[in-house]
Design a protein around this motif. Structure first.
Motif, PDB file in Angstrom:
ATOM      1  N   LEU A  94      39.316  35.345  57.362  1.00  0.00           N
ATOM      2  CA  LEU A  94      38.485  35.604  56.195  1.00  0.00           C
ATOM      3  C   LEU A  94      37.046  35.185  56.494  1.00  0.00           C
ATOM      4  O   LEU A  94      36.792  34.139  57.073  1.00  0.00           O
ATOM      5  CB  LEU A  94      39.002  34.827  54.989  1.00  0.00           C
ATOM      6  CG  LEU A  94      40.399  35.207  54.490  1.00  0.00           C
ATOM      7  CD1 LEU A  94      40.808  34.288  53.361  1.00  0.00           C
ATOM      8  CD2 LEU A  94      40.408  36.642  54.028  1.00  0.00           C
ATOM      9  N   SER A  95      36.129  36.006  56.046  1.00  0.00           N
ATOM     10  CA  SER A  95      34.713  35.672  56.243  1.00  0.00           C
ATOM     11  C   SER A  95      34.256  34.748  55.120  1.00  0.00           C
ATOM     12  O   SER A  95      34.938  34.566  54.115  1.00  0.00           O
ATOM     13  CB  SER A  95      33.878  36.950  56.259  1.00  0.00           C
ATOM     14  OG  SER A  95      33.897  37.555  54.992  1.00  0.00           O
ATOM     15  N   GLY A  96      33.079  34.194  55.289  1.00  0.00           N
ATOM     16  CA  GLY A  96      32.538  33.274  54.294  1.00  0.00           C
ATOM     17  C   GLY A  96      32.314  33.931  52.945  1.00  0.00           C
ATOM     18  O   GLY A  96      32.557  33.344  51.898  1.00  0.00           O
ATOM     19  N   SER A  97      31.847  35.187  52.942  1.00  0.00           N
ATOM     20  CA  SER A  97      31.599  35.863  51.667  1.00  0.00           C
ATOM     21  C   SER A  97      32.908  36.172  50.944  1.00  0.00           C
ATOM     22  O   SER A  97      32.969  36.141  49.717  1.00  0.00           O
ATOM     23  CB  SER A  97      30.797  37.144  51.896  1.00  0.00           C
ATOM     24  OG  SER A  97      31.534  38.045  52.697  1.00  0.00           O
ATOM     25  N   THR A  98      33.979  36.444  51.680  1.00  0.00           N
ATOM     26  CA  THR A  98      35.272  36.701  51.058  1.00  0.00           C
ATOM     27  C   THR A  98      35.806  35.429  50.398  1.00  0.00           C
ATOM     28  O   THR A  98      36.320  35.461  49.274  1.00  0.00           O
ATOM     29  CB  THR A  98      36.287  37.207  52.106  1.00  0.00           C
ATOM     30  OG1 THR A  98      35.739  38.348  52.769  1.00  0.00           O
ATOM     31  CG2 THR A  98      37.608  37.577  51.464  1.00  0.00           C
ATOM     32  N   ILE A  99      35.673  34.327  51.082  1.00  0.00           N
ATOM     33  CA  ILE A  99      36.121  33.049  50.523  1.00  0.00           C
ATOM     34  C   ILE A  99      35.318  32.726  49.266  1.00  0.00           C
ATOM     35  O   ILE A  99      35.865  32.278  48.260  1.00  0.00           O
ATOM     36  CB  ILE A  99      35.996  31.924  51.566  1.00  0.00           C
ATOM     37  CG1 ILE A  99      36.991  32.174  52.715  1.00  0.00           C
ATOM     38  CG2 ILE A  99      36.239  30.559  50.943  1.00  0.00           C
ATOM     39  CD1 ILE A  99      36.837  31.236  53.879  1.00  0.00           C
ATOM     40  N   LEU A 100      34.028  32.993  49.299  1.00  0.00           N
ATOM     41  CA  LEU A 100      33.170  32.749  48.143  1.00  0.00           C
ATOM     42  C   LEU A 100      33.602  33.609  46.957  1.00  0.00           C
ATOM     43  O   LEU A 100      33.670  33.135  45.827  1.00  0.00           O
ATOM     44  CB  LEU A 100      31.706  33.022  48.494  1.00  0.00           C
ATOM     45  CG  LEU A 100      30.687  32.789  47.395  1.00  0.00           C
ATOM     46  CD1 LEU A 100      30.698  31.321  46.984  1.00  0.00           C
ATOM     47  CD2 LEU A 100      29.310  33.199  47.847  1.00  0.00           C
TER      48      LEU A 100
END
Length: 185
Positions: free
Chosen positions: A2-8
């Motif tokens: 998962l990328s950072g924007s997805t986690i956000l």
């Protein structure tokens, strides 16, 4: 992965869901049950009476047979209203004035001049400790300083008290607490 924007985004959805759940719970607890009107009961809550282990709940008494009710006479248009009798007025009982309470006064003695001077005297001056000649125990005994004696002794000699900060011996907070207790001669 998962990328950072997805986690956000996932975290934002969880926060929004928690906020909505909190609002729904608040509204339901305010109204009693979903869909009912808001309760206007303002009576204070009744605390349950403490119960001992030996006490058991008493079953309610069985209802007695209701007394027969006599039928009401038919109302006629010409019936006069029932007379209202006023209640007798009760005058308040006269209150006797209370006698002033007198307390025995303690015997007054002439104040001792030494006690009066001690009460009016300014607080005793704190003995200033010389940073260049003080022992480890004296430096560690400063109020608000803690165990700072070794650091002060390790950076001797001092030309002024301000050198505790300029030589980075103490932090500013500790310096502020002990600066009035030390001197340099």
């Amino acid at each position: 992965m998962l990328s950072g924007s997805t986690i956000l985004r996932v975290l934002l959805v969880l926060v929004a869901a928690a906020g909505i759940a909190g609002i729904v719970q608040f509204v339901w607890t305010r109204s009693g049950t979903p869909g009912s009107a808001v309760s206007t009961d303002v009576s204070p809550p009744v605390a349950p009476a403490p119960r001992s282990e030996a006490s058991r709940p008493v079953p309610p008494p069985e209802p007695a047979e209701p007394a027969p009710v006599a039928p009401a006479p038919p109302a006629s248009a010409e019936a006069p209203p029932a007379p209202v009798t006023p209640l007798p007025r009760r005058e308040p009982a006269p209150v006797a004035p209370a006698a002033p309470a007198t307390l025995p006064s303690p015997p007054t003695a002439a104040p001792d001049p030494a006690e009066v001077a001690a009460e009016n005297a300014p607080p005793p001056a704190v003995a200033l400790i010389d940073l260049n000649t003080a022992t480890l125990a004296e430096l560690n005994g400063l109020k608000g300083g803690g165990a700072i004696g070794r650091a002060i002794i390790g950076h001797r000699p001092y030309a002024s008290v301000d050198q505790l900060l300029s030589k980075r011996v103490l932090n500013r907070a500790t310096y502020q607490r002990i600066k009035d207790q030390v001197t340099v001669r």
